[in-house]
Structures are given as C-alpha cells and as structure tokens.
Design a protein around this motif. Sequence first.
Motif, PDB file in Angstrom:
ATOM      1  N   THR B 406       0.808  -1.347  -0.102  1.00  0.00           N
ATOM      2  CA  THR B 406       0.053   0.018   0.474  1.00  0.00           C
ATOM      3  C   THR B 406       0.712   1.223   0.108  1.00  0.00           C
ATOM      4  OG1 THR B 406      -2.084  -1.182   0.850  1.00  0.00           O
ATOM      5  CG2 THR B 406      -1.421   1.272   1.738  1.00  0.00           C
ATOM      6  N   ALA B 409       1.853   1.298  -3.598  1.00  0.00           N
ATOM      7  CA  ALA B 409       0.361   2.070  -4.352  1.00  0.00           C
ATOM      8  C   ALA B 409       0.561   3.317  -4.238  1.00  0.00           C
ATOM      9  CB  ALA B 409      -0.589   0.986  -4.244  1.00  0.00           C
ATOM     10  N   GLN B 413       0.162   6.685  -6.300  1.00  0.00           N
ATOM     11  CA  GLN B 413      -1.148   7.847  -6.769  1.00  0.00           C
ATOM     12  C   GLN B 413      -0.361   9.022  -7.117  1.00  0.00           C
ATOM     13  OE1 GLN B 413      -2.711   5.019  -8.912  1.00  0.00           O
ATOM     14  NE2 GLN B 413      -4.362   5.348  -7.325  1.00  0.00           N
ATOM     15  N   THR B 416       1.264  10.215  -9.445  1.00  0.00           N
ATOM     16  CA  THR B 416       0.437  10.428 -10.685  1.00  0.00           C
ATOM     17  C   THR B 416      -0.323  12.181 -10.564  1.00  0.00           C
ATOM     18  OG1 THR B 416      -0.869   8.246 -11.478  1.00  0.00           O
ATOM     19  CG2 THR B 416      -1.989   9.766 -12.464  1.00  0.00           C
ATOM     20  N   LEU B 420       0.259  15.790 -13.237  1.00  0.00           N
ATOM     21  CA  LEU B 420      -0.628  16.552 -13.859  1.00  0.00           C
ATOM     22  C   LEU B 420      -0.337  18.293 -13.404  1.00  0.00           C
ATOM     23  CD1 LEU B 420      -3.694  14.863 -12.814  1.00  0.00           C
ATOM     24  CD2 LEU B 420      -2.548  14.757 -14.766  1.00  0.00           C
ATOM     25  N   VAL B 459      -4.834   6.979   3.127  1.00  0.00           N
ATOM     26  CA  VAL B 459      -5.101   4.983   2.528  1.00  0.00           C
ATOM     27  C   VAL B 459      -3.301   4.792   3.912  1.00  0.00           C
ATOM     28  CG1 VAL B 459      -3.859   3.571   0.617  1.00  0.00           C
ATOM     29  CG2 VAL B 459      -5.286   5.883   0.391  1.00  0.00           C
ATOM     30  N   ARG B 477      -8.844   6.996  -0.397  1.00  0.00           N
ATOM     31  CA  ARG B 477      -9.036   6.029  -2.121  1.00  0.00           C
ATOM     32  C   ARG B 477     -10.373   7.037  -3.459  1.00  0.00           C
ATOM     33  NH1 ARG B 477      -6.762   1.591   0.146  1.00  0.00           N
ATOM     34  NH2 ARG B 477      -5.236   1.332  -0.259  1.00  0.00           N
ATOM     35  N   TRP B 478     -11.278   7.123  -2.699  1.00  0.00           N
ATOM     36  CA  TRP B 478     -12.178   7.969  -3.525  1.00  0.00           C
ATOM     37  C   TRP B 478     -11.373   9.001  -2.994  1.00  0.00           C
ATOM     38  CZ3 TRP B 478     -16.931   7.094  -5.954  1.00  0.00           C
ATOM     39  CH2 TRP B 478     -17.807   8.328  -5.435  1.00  0.00           C
ATOM     40  N   GLN B 479     -11.367   9.884  -2.463  1.00  0.00           N
ATOM     41  CA  GLN B 479     -11.473  11.213  -2.616  1.00  0.00           C
ATOM     42  C   GLN B 479      -9.551  11.351  -3.070  1.00  0.00           C
ATOM     43  OE1 GLN B 479     -12.332  10.263   0.448  1.00  0.00           O
ATOM     44  NE2 GLN B 479     -14.401  11.212   0.653  1.00  0.00           N
ATOM     45  N   THR B 481      -8.408  10.043  -6.141  1.00  0.00           N
ATOM     46  CA  THR B 481      -9.211   9.321  -7.288  1.00  0.00           C
ATOM     47  C   THR B 481      -9.847  10.062  -7.655  1.00  0.00           C
ATOM     48  OG1 THR B 481     -10.643   8.466  -6.575  1.00  0.00           O
ATOM     49  CG2 THR B 481      -8.476   7.338  -7.441  1.00  0.00           C
ATOM     50  N   ARG B 482     -10.625  10.901  -6.968  1.00  0.00           N
ATOM     51  CA  ARG B 482     -11.598  12.261  -7.002  1.00  0.00           C
ATOM     52  C   ARG B 482     -10.491  13.559  -7.435  1.00  0.00           C
ATOM     53  NH1 ARG B 482     -14.016  16.970  -5.652  1.00  0.00           N
ATOM     54  NH2 ARG B 482     -16.795  16.479  -5.584  1.00  0.00           N
ATOM     55  N   ARG B 483      -9.788  13.409  -6.908  1.00  0.00           N
ATOM     56  CA  ARG B 483      -9.363  14.878  -6.904  1.00  0.00           C
ATOM     57  C   ARG B 483      -7.826  14.722  -8.072  1.00  0.00           C
ATOM     58  NH1 ARG B 483     -11.615  17.331  -3.619  1.00  0.00           N
ATOM     59  NH2 ARG B 483     -10.965  17.061  -1.623  1.00  0.00           N
ATOM     60  N   ILE B 484      -7.182  13.546  -7.675  1.00  0.00           N
ATOM     61  CA  ILE B 484      -6.486  13.460  -9.749  1.00  0.00           C
ATOM     62  C   ILE B 484      -7.893  13.607 -10.828  1.00  0.00           C
ATOM     63  CG2 ILE B 484      -5.960  11.799 -11.103  1.00  0.00           C
ATOM     64  CD1 ILE B 484      -4.219   9.938  -8.397  1.00  0.00           C
ATOM     65  N   ALA B 485      -9.154  12.955 -11.266  1.00  0.00           N
ATOM     66  CA  ALA B 485     -10.301  13.575 -11.620  1.00  0.00           C
ATOM     67  C   ALA B 485     -10.467  15.325 -11.992  1.00  0.00           C
ATOM     68  CB  ALA B 485     -11.281  12.815 -11.814  1.00  0.00           C
ATOM     69  N   PRO B 505       5.689   5.373 -13.200  1.00  0.00           N
ATOM     70  CA  PRO B 505       5.872   5.992 -12.781  1.00  0.00           C
ATOM     71  C   PRO B 505       7.014   5.828 -10.914  1.00  0.00           C
ATOM     72  CG  PRO B 505       3.631   5.017 -12.852  1.00  0.00           C
ATOM     73  CD  PRO B 505       4.676   4.928 -13.313  1.00  0.00           C
TER      74      PRO B 505
ATOM     75  N   VAL C 157     -11.953   3.796  -8.174  1.00  0.00           N
ATOM     76  CA  VAL C 157     -10.718   4.181  -6.801  1.00  0.00           C
ATOM     77  C   VAL C 157      -9.626   3.350  -6.521  1.00  0.00           C
ATOM     78  CG1 VAL C 157     -12.162   4.383  -4.447  1.00  0.00           C
ATOM     79  CG2 VAL C 157     -13.591   4.824  -6.348  1.00  0.00           C
ATOM     80  N   ALA C 161      -3.985   4.756 -10.957  1.00  0.00           N
ATOM     81  CA  ALA C 161      -4.493   6.107 -11.634  1.00  0.00           C
ATOM     82  C   ALA C 161      -2.853   5.877 -12.839  1.00  0.00           C
ATOM     83  CB  ALA C 161      -4.848   6.658 -11.616  1.00  0.00           C
ATOM     84  N   GLN C 178      -4.403  -4.002  -3.039  1.00  0.00           N
ATOM     85  CA  GLN C 178      -5.418  -3.231  -2.534  1.00  0.00           C
ATOM     86  C   GLN C 178      -6.511  -3.619  -2.539  1.00  0.00           C
ATOM     87  OE1 GLN C 178      -3.665   0.129  -2.069  1.00  0.00           O
ATOM     88  NE2 GLN C 178      -2.241  -1.867  -1.910  1.00  0.00           N
ATOM     89  N   ASP C 441     -15.410   7.969 -13.733  1.00  0.00           N
ATOM     90  CA  ASP C 441     -14.983   8.186 -13.569  1.00  0.00           C
ATOM     91  C   ASP C 441     -14.187   9.742 -14.267  1.00  0.00           C
ATOM     92  OD1 ASP C 441     -15.716   8.087 -16.399  1.00  0.00           O
ATOM     93  OD2 ASP C 441     -13.739   7.013 -17.205  1.00  0.00           O
ATOM     94  N   ALA C 443     -14.641  14.037 -13.352  1.00  0.00           N
ATOM     95  CA  ALA C 443     -14.671  14.952 -11.758  1.00  0.00           C
ATOM     96  C   ALA C 443     -16.438  15.357 -11.895  1.00  0.00           C
ATOM     97  CB  ALA C 443     -13.757  16.026 -12.346  1.00  0.00           C
ATOM     98  N   ARG C 446     -18.172  12.182 -10.435  1.00  0.00           N
ATOM     99  CA  ARG C 446     -17.792  12.809  -8.603  1.00  0.00           C
ATOM    100  C   ARG C 446     -18.306  12.733  -7.935  1.00  0.00           C
ATOM    101  NH1 ARG C 446     -13.093   9.373  -7.207  1.00  0.00           N
ATOM    102  NH2 ARG C 446     -13.118   7.696  -8.484  1.00  0.00           N
TER     103      ARG C 446
END
Lengths: 510, 510, 510
Positions: B406, B409, B413, B416, B420, B459, B477-479, B481-485, B505, C157, C161, C178, C441, C443, C446
């Motif tokens: 973890t 992993a 993330q 990534t 961005l 995480v 993890r939800w938040q 990946t949401r921030r990445i989106a 990466p 999630v 990514a 994970q 996937d 924004a 989400r």
Amino acid sequence: MRTACLVALFVLPGLSIAPLLAEPPAATPSDDTTTCLGCHATTHPGLVADWQAGRHALVTPAADRARPAAARRLSAATVPEALAGHTVGCAECHTANAGKHADSFEHNGFQVHVVVTPEDCALCHAEERAQYAGNLMAHAYGNLMGNALYADLQRLVVGAATLDGAGRVAHAAPEASQLDDACLTCHGTKVAVTGQATRETVLGEMAFPVLAGWPNQGVGRINPDGSMGACTSCHTRHRFSLAEARKPDACEGCHKGPDVPAYKVWEVSKHGAIAAAHGDSWNWEAVPWTPGKDFSAPTCAACHVARLADGEGGLLAERTHRMNDRLPWRLFGLPYAHAHPISPDTTPIRNAAGLPLPTDLSGEPAASFLIDGAEQQARRARLQAVCGACHSTSWSDGHFARLEKTIAASNAQTRTATQLVERAWSSGLAIGPAAGGSPFDEAVERLWAETWLFHANSVRFAAAMSGADYGVFADGRWQLTRRIAELESLLRLHGAPAVAPEAKPSSKAR
Amino acid sequence: MRTACLVALFVLPGLSIAPLLAEPPAATPSDDTTTCLGCHATTHPGLVADWQAGRHALVTPAADRARPAAARRLSAATVPEALAGHTVGCAECHTANAGKHADSFEHNGFQVHVVVTPEDCALCHAEERAQYAGNLMAHAYGNLMGNALYADLQRLVVGAATLDGAGRVAHAAPEASQLDDACLTCHGTKVAVTGQATRETVLGEMAFPVLAGWPNQGVGRINPDGSMGACTSCHTRHRFSLAEARKPDACEGCHKGPDVPAYKVWEVSKHGAIAAAHGDSWNWEAVPWTPGKDFSAPTCAACHVARLADGEGGLLAERTHRMNDRLPWRLFGLPYAHAHPISPDTTPIRNAAGLPLPTDLSGEPAASFLIDGAEQQARRARLQAVCGACHSTSWSDGHFARLEKTIAASNAQTRTATQLVERAWSSGLAIGPAAGGSPFDEAVERLWAETWLFHANSVRFAAAMSGADYGVFADGRWQLTRRIAELESLLRLHGAPAVAPEAKPSSKAR
Amino acid sequence: MRTACLVALFVLPGLSIAPLLAEPPAATPSDDTTTCLGCHATTHPGLVADWQAGRHALVTPAADRARPAAARRLSAATVPEALAGHTVGCAECHTANAGKHADSFEHNGFQVHVVVTPEDCALCHAEERAQYAGNLMAHAYGNLMGNALYADLQRLVVGAATLDGAGRVAHAAPEASQLDDACLTCHGTKVAVTGQATRETVLGEMAFPVLAGWPNQGVGRINPDGSMGACTSCHTRHRFSLAEARKPDACEGCHKGPDVPAYKVWEVSKHGAIAAAHGDSWNWEAVPWTPGKDFSAPTCAACHVARLADGEGGLLAERTHRMNDRLPWRLFGLPYAHAHPISPDTTPIRNAAGLPLPTDLSGEPAASFLIDGAEQQARRARLQAVCGACHSTSWSDGHFARLEKTIAASNAQTRTATQLVERAWSSGLAIGPAAGGSPFDEAVERLWAETWLFHANSVRFAAAMSGADYGVFADGRWQLTRRIAELESLLRLHGAPAVAPEAKPSSKAR
C-alpha cells in the motif's frame, strides 16, 4: 396484559429500587403517580426504570429544600405544597399547570399533557427557567424562522431542488417535515395539536392527541403551552441526570458539525484528554462542583453553566443557564465573529445595510444591538475565574490575548473572501442580493459561505479551546485559504475584472 | 485572603489525600514545597488537587529507586540527594536548575521559573529525556520553521490573505500570534521573556515575567532555558499521569487531522473496539506493562513507547521516547512516504533537486539522509515483537507485507497527481517553482497537495492500523482519485496540452 | 524457550484466572487444549490471557445448556458430546470439522486450521450461523465482486491511476493487495492457501500454510472451507465478548464513513449521549437484555440484533443475526434508498434498464427483487416494539412518519442530481454509460456520486437515528445542495444546453 397492569398496581411498592444516594427515608411517590406507574411500569418498562434510577424518584422537594443553599438542586423560593412531600413522578410533571397545555387530554381520569415544558419544570427550578429564558438557545426557533435571510438559506438547503423548464435549479419552499428533520432538530420545532387519534391499547381503545413537530427536544422548541425550550435537550427523560448534562456528550448532538465544532475541539484539547484519562473517577453529581476535588479538567458545563466551588466554602462561579454569561464573544460568525447580542431575541437586529445580521459585509458590527466592551470584560472575568482554579493569571491572560488576535485575523480572512464574492456579484458571474438574488444559491456563493460558516468558525473554536487540528488542517486555515484560492481561480477563469480592494479589511467587530 | 493563605500553611498537612498506591509511609513534601502549597492550595486549588492525585505527591525518588529495575518510573542513575527523600512537589521542579532559566524570577523569597523543561524532568527521568532528544518531535519547531518550503506553506495557510491592487490574492508574512495558534500549537512555540508585569494579587502587588509564545505544550517547544520539548504534551500538569500518556487521547490532540489521522484510524480498528469494550478494566499504571494481563489491545503507547513484559519475566519491548524506534517507514508523505530520516533534525535534508524534502517530485528518496533497509528491518522486528504477544507470525507478516504494498501503491498515485500538477506548471496554467512561484498558492496546487497530504497519508495510516474507512471513503482512495479526476478535468478545461508521462511512476521510496 | 513451554505445560492449571461469573465449578479445558496452551501461553501470552478472560474459558457447553432457554448463549439443539463437557479452548475451534478446511496443517501431532469459520462456531451457535447466512453481510464479498458496476467503481477508486500517452488518466485493474486493503477490509477477503512456508520457531523448524487475503475479519470473508463470514468481525478473538459486540464500537469500524455514517449519527443522538453518561454502569452481558434494567439507551445491537426482555418474563424482540429483520428500508442508496432486497445475494438484481442495481436512474425500484409493503410493515413493527420499551406509540409513530418523508425527499434530491449528470452525458461534457463510459471516472460524475453516496445517505441516517448535524452541515443537506449547485455551475460553464426536466422526480422507491 390488562391484568398485568392491574396486578402491577398492587405490587409496585415492591418494585422500588435501592436508593443510590443517602437521603431521608420514606420518600414515596404520590398516589396519582402510583396510579400511573400501575400501567406504565408494564407498558413502558424502560422509561419507568430510567426514572427510578434518577433523583426525582428518590428525593422529595422538601428534602432538597432542607439542604444547604449551595448544595440544593431546586431553586424555587417556595415549592407548591402539593408537590413538596412526595417524590417527583409522572403525575407531578404531566399534570402540572393544568389548563395551560393545548396538548392536555383526558386519560384514565387524569388530565395529562404529553409535552412537559420549562413552565412545568419551573415549579421547582424557577431560577434556571428564568435564566434560560434569557439564553439565545430559548429563542432558537424564532431567531431562525423569523429572519428573512436565514429563511432563504433554509429554502436553499432544505427545500426540494428541481430543474425548471430552462434546466436551472429551482428551490421549493421546504416541507414542514424537512424543516423539522433538519435545522429544527436542534433549534426546536413548533409542537402543535393537529387532531386526535384513537388507538387500540392493552387497556382497550383510547384517544390521544396528534402532534405536529413531534418528537423533538430542540433547545428552542415552541411548546403547546406557548413556552420556549426543552429542558430535555440536556437532561434527557426520564432520569433528568445532572451527570449527563455535565458530560460534553450532552452538547455534542448540536455542537459537533463544521459550523460549530465545539465538541470536537474540546475532545482533542488537553482538557478532553484529561477527561478521557480520568473522567470515570470523577464525581459528576456533586453540587456545588469543585475543580480538583470533584473533577480535574473542565467540560462544557464547567466553563459555561455549573456552580463551581473553590473548596474552601467560596464560589468560583455561580450557576447560570444563560450560556453566554461567561462569554464575551460570539465566535460563530454571521458572517464575522462579534460581541454577543444584548437580547436573546435577535430578530430585531439590523446591520448598517439593513440586513438582519449582527455584522455587515464589510465586517462592521451592528454595535447598538451588541454588548459593549465593559460587559465583554465582565463576562471574560467570570470565565477567567474558572480558569484560575488550575491556571495562573499569566497563562489565562496569554490564552485570551491570543484568542482575540485570532478573532481579528479570522475576521480579516472572511473580509477577503467577501471581497471576492462581491466581485463575482459586481461582475455578473453570480447574481447577488443587490440584483435580487440569494447570496447562498450559486456554487461560488457556497464557496464563500464555507469560508466563514465552517472554516473561520473552526479556527476560532480551535483557538478558544486549544484544539490545534481544527485550526489548521481539520476544516481550519488550510480549507479557509484553499476556498479563497478557489474563489480567485473561478473569478479569473470567468474573466471577472479586477476591482480595487477596499481601503483596508475591517475587523473592527467588537 | 492573605489570612487564608497563612492559615492554609499550618493546616496543610491535614489536607493530604489518602494515597492511591501502597507505598512506604511518611512520604512528605519538602519544606520549600510546603511553603508553596501554603498559598497555592488556596489560589489554585484545582492545580494542587491534581498534583496531590498523582504519583509525584505520593512517592519519593528514593522509594522508587528501591523498586526492581523493570518497575521503576525514574531512570536517572543517581538522583540529586536533595531531591531523593521528599515527594516531588512545586519547588522541586519550579526551582530546579537555578540559573539556567531565562524566565526565572524572584517570588516570595524563591527563584522560581514558570516553564518547567525537559532538563528539569531529566534530574529523575534522564533516559527518557535523552531518548526524546533523538525524537523527531523534539525538533518539531526547528524542522518546521527552519525549512524554506514549509515556511512558504505556513505563509499561505496562516498569513493574512488580502487583495492587491490588481485584485489578486496576496499573502502576508504570518503574525506571531497566528503561528503560535496554528502549526506551533502542536509543533511547539518559542517561549521567550519579553518583559515584566506587576499585578495586584491576594498577597499584594507582585511582579511576574511576561512570556511570548505562552501558554503552549507543543512537542518541540523551545524553552527559555534553550531546551526543546514539553513533557506535558503527553503527561499533563500537574498529575503527570502514566495512564493518561498511555491512553490514545494523549496523542489525539495532534494526530487526528486529515494529514495524520492516526487516532481516527486506531479508533475504528479492532484494537480500538476492544479498548472501548474492555479498557475500563485494564491496569493502565503497571510498569512494565504486560499484554493480556494488564491490557488486551494496544494503544499508541503500547506499540510505540511502552516497556512491555511477556508475563514471564522477559521484555517484549524496551521503553523508548524516540517514537520511531519501532517504525521503519515514515507514512507521512513529503510528498512521498519514505524510510525514516536518520537524524531528528531534518533541516539539512536535500532531495535530488536541492529542495529541503526527503523525496523528490518523481518519488525518489533522498537516500543518504534516510535509514537504510537493515535499519528498517530492525525497527520492523521491534514492532512485530509487540504484535507477537497476541498474533501469529503469519498474521503479522501478512499485515506488514500488505502495508508495504500500500505504501508503494499510494506513492504511485501521488506520482500521477504530481505529473498532472507539473503539466499545469509547464503549460502556464499555474506558476510553479521553476517559474519562481509557490507550489501551494493556487487552487490547482491545493488540489494536488491534498492528494498526498490528506489522502495518500490517510490510505497509509488506514493500512498500518487496519482502519478500513480511512482507506476508502473517509478521506482515502475515493477522495484521492476524485482529486486526480478534478486535476485532469481542470487541465482539459484550460486546454493544457497533453505531455507525455514520464517513463514510469517511481515508487522507489525505501 | 522450549523448556519454558514444557514447564508451562505442567504449571498451567495454576495459571487459571478467577472466574468472572458464578458458574458450576470444575470447568476445565480438554486435554488437547491443555497441550496447546502448554506452548502458546508462552509464545502468545496476550492471546491466551484474552481467551482466559472470556466465557469460553469458564463455562462448558453442557453448563450453558442447563440454563433457562432465554438465558442461553448457545443455540444448537444438541452439542457434539465430545465438546459438551470441557470449556471451549484452542483445540475445540482450531481442530473442528477436520477435513473440511483447506488451510488445515499438521502441527505437533494435531491437524490444525488457522481460520476458524462460521461452520466451526455453528457447532454450538447453530441458529446464529443460520440467521447470519441470510444476512446481507454474509454475502458482502460476492455482492461487491460479482457486480459489474461495483467492479468498475473499485477499479476507478482502488486501481492504479496512470497517465496514458495522450496525457489522460487511465485506471489499471486493482492489485489483489489493494482490493484486500480497501473495500475488502470490511466486505471480507477471499482467504486461500497459496503455499507452505518453513520458519524457525522456539520449538525448532516448523511448516505453516501461506495464506492469501490474510489477515482479515471482514463480514463476508470467503473462508478456506468455502463458508462466508467472520464471527470475529464483531466478537473479536480470543475473548469473543458479548459485551464487545453490544457496544457500538464493534460496528464503528465499517459504519463510520461518509457513505454509511451510522456510528457517527448514533454518537450524537440522545441515545449516544445517554450511553456516554451512564453506559459504564450498564450490564452489558445479561441474556436476555432488559431495557431499563440492564441498559437505559439502545446501542446498534439493541435495535438490530439482541434478544430483549420486557422485565416481566416476556420478550420485546427475539435475537437475530439477519441484521435487516427489523429494518423496512435500506437507507443506503444505490443510488436511491429502497425497500430491502428479498435475498441476501444481490447479484441477480437488475433494474428496469438492466443494470445490476436495486433502483434505476429515475428512482424506480427493481420491485420484484425487493420486499413488499407488508413485509416492510412487519419489520417496522419489530423495530417499534423495541422503541416501545421507553417511548409512547405517538412518539415512535411520529419518528417513523418523518423518516419516511425524509427518504422520499432525499430520493427526490438524488433525482435532481441525476438529471444534471444525465445532461452532462447527453451534452457530451462527460462520457456516460450509454456512450460506453464509466459513470464514475470523471470529475462531474464524482460530484454526482457524492450527492447520493455520501450526502443523501447521511441525511437518511441522521433522520433514522436523530443525529441532527449529519442531516444538515456535517455531510448532509448543505453538501448535497452545494454539489447540485456545483453540477449546475459546471454545466453552465461548459455551455451544456438545457434539457427539459422529466415529468416529475420519481421517489416511488418503496
């Protein structure tokens, strides 16, 4: 089960539990209460057992009157003779003030009301009731529902959002059930009789009033007798425990959200850590309550409510149920933190722009409605007297000086955020109040509202009670400045023209 | 009240409370402490009562020395003779190391200092003090204030945000009061004498030093004697309770925010559930502390600090106040999780790009400043020895193998998200460090910072202590990946050109 | 240490701790268990001590069978004779059902399995095991992993990514570690033997199975014997305490996140406040459990699981381990709240659009898979019988009427949010399912998902258990309507054409 009820009627004296406190012997319930218990011990055993575990079931008002004044639980100069000699049971409260309760109904020969109110409690607890009537909380229903700006906010948060023909979000007036389930859960509902229902019960068919806004225990509940408040907000039924009201969990229900994170801040403070470590050995029931002897770190009640003794016969603080008696500042910004309102009824307040707010959008307080500096000093002195049980004057002076600087600094950040939303309004990016729009319905306005409603508030509560995280990363300064960056970014994205900032951010709120 | 003080002086022996622990009789305070108590029992009754409830008021250093080595509370090879024979009271700490304290002042014939420091505690607790000096926490003030990047972050989060002439948000250097009220609440302030104040007291007019940065109990506080740290961060005044420091609430104050949600994770773990269910029957005071016998699930202190016994005369773990002695990884990403720094003073660390960070933006650790794999294994072995009291080797091996995956992993993330933000910088959407900008002031940069500061951290803490929610929907993890989106969506909205991602990466952080 | 083990074997009888409960004397472990303890009391002292503190170590199944039926802990009609006469120790569980456990291995002459499963517990607790098999939770692994839509959500999630060649975020299939560390922590992993490892131990070299998905105590764990569930999710090893399972902290681990904030809501409710004030004097172990006598406010277990008595020999509620037996509604929206599924295996459910969801995007429930109104009424009646111990019928009727209005109102808000995301899909702003895209996937998607997954859920849990803050400012209506404003703002920013809203928001979910 009818038989069970009748049997219970006769065996009930044998049901009484061993008294928890050493008190004069032979405290018994009234005949009327014994009749109530005859059925309700069977139909609502948990309710009755809870009452039996409390002081009301163990002590008569007369016995309490015989105690030294500082140790008494009841405050009325005189208790009605009919109440003095028995314990305080079902009938004493649910048939009190007969004729004044719109929810009163005939029930097996008694005229009973469902909703016991502060007026009923005041028969024995008159001082607390009078103090509480001067408390902002007693007015929580009217202060919310009678303020046009807050009504607009409720519509946008609680009302149904639908799409209109043009695909725009439209907000309907909130349904009564949703108001009751949202803000009014804490502020208090308006409880009113809307009819009568007949139900089959274990004793046959019976009629009961149907109540709108029920159940509810909000602090400013409008009761069927017209009174305001619910003592059960903090002293829950049917034990009415002093210990419970003194634990911060009593306050947690309404003071844990991001708008007023008092409980969360206390919990992470050293006071909270000490309570977690040693609280189970404290004497939560002593009256008066003595720091050091009875408890070793303050809870909400210790700083804001309780009668505190110095251990040598003197008082550190007198009991009050006007919760801001020891509070110079209202940390809760509307939108800026400010000196406490003079009157607990805040509906007459108007700021310089005529809005029903205690400060205006530039940060200027609506000073004539707020306590003055001398009163602020008096309230701070009352609070610092509590600190003094354990802290030196230089400690508490340093603490309060820093708090006041944080109030000014957080108000200045709110001013900057407000300048940005004003630019959104002036540039047409959002439709503001000057153009007839709500200040709360658009995404950019919600960003602005969170800067003060959540983040500046959190920063101030953290400063007031030393809960570090809530001043920085946990809904505090990080989020406050992030929202400001988002506001600016949105303005730039939309090409809103730069406007000259006002002369200087005002943080004159007293 | 002066009379009260003088009277108290004579009656004080009668004030002593019943000892809580069976100890040699006749442990009494020194004459100097008795003099202090003569007034302070009256002027600060809560403070004195708290001290009386603690072990310092009940046991002499000599009596503690007579106990078996593993059960001793004090660790100094020799205790100064003047201290050995009396209980540890006001004078023993507040007049210790006379001449070294800049805040020392003449007070009724004594040379007293307000701020008791680790150097004073070290007279009896020398080992703990030495260990703590090697702890990252002791250096928390300098590690924050002496790092240019973190200073920039503080400016943007704590400094006043105002609008400049062009309508852009500008950030002022933070006021001292706001630094003290924000990050330094936990990190520790710099306490310094700024003058002297004269105050009217119950004993007449008296002079006291005026202290900047006071009050504060932060872990890396810079004290007027030049020492670093505040033992009262965990062992609060004036009881200095071992039980309190062993309860997770002691750590909660600074380890509950989204950046380092250790307390929240523990609370929802099975360890937390067991403590909630059975903790009130545990022996929180035993030295050494024996899993199974004294407690049935670990708290923060059990895994990271306490001397633990195996119940058969052996030790599972030696006591340490260098909190990362049993920690191979620093889960707290800067911006990537990494092997712990070798030195507790992290200011010399530079990554490959020359920034004062333990990893660079590609994920590569600044390896020469960090412990190597062998040391990581040794630390993990020390921690797994604690697990072994209740868990099989295959259980704890499985746990740590998953945690390390973890870590890798979550670092990937973060990589990534960093790619961005780098694209935002290279495309001109935001002004990054290469162009002389701060990496923390723009909305898009805050999005990026939250991916690692809040979400990747959450995480990892969730993985380390099995607090499921914090790894997924509760800031996990939800938040992340949401921030990445959101980052990607913003880049697209602004038409930032796609840039080829780097080869792969990197998650080589050891 | 081998010697220590052998010595321990002989002295172990002297190790036994004083029984906590008055039970028939001479309850002793089996010979096999005594052999296990010979080593494990030394190698895992905490584990063994925890077991010794529990009822399994103190009472034989035969003694429990001799108790009145309502007071029994075990439910099997007959207990295998070999188990009846000894306490329940290591061997009884870890060698049970020999031959059925894929993780069974030869260990010092015993055929031992690591993972004790519901099938093993069912030897004595057969009814609970049968009930639990009908519980949604037992199917938590398959219901998640066997649903294509949820698999997609997990990928987005939990999967890595990365940026593809065009600079777009791409999501890889999640690594097994994970998945185990994220959703499966609560849902349960699939535990499987992947090999064998040889380790040096205090008794020399020994071989152990290597397990994938281990450790884990998720509610729907797939065990090496093929069974589903982990009794240790709530009754943790090795004390298996009833008190622990009855405390809300047992549920907190998986029911505190923003998706299902049941614990947080209860904590701020009056029920939570009463438990905080008085819970330490409750009898958490009584079977059956009597409101008023044993406890004065319900925890999760009281309302949803426990066998409750009325204090007069009757039952208020029968024990159930099918947790929705007293629940008419699934508050957890997918995406709308709906009547509970008929079968605990939800994988066959398809909505009108053919998606594996219990409601479709317009709010229409997949009615044929859900319980009907009569069954909802029956479940509500079972729950209201619990309320009736302390509350009048008009109180609980009012409560449930309001809750059902909030379910409808929150579903209507979800419908509005869904119309907005549908417009994003139809206008090309996001690529929706109809165009082959994931609904999770981007924004904007989400934002939509948070309206129902976090905020509408929070509003409903707050209504169900009276936790005011969570219905408004703490992840409730404020955030729900803020997200709707953000969605609309994004659509406008991108110039998405207005689409006529559908006839009327549907909130027909039963």
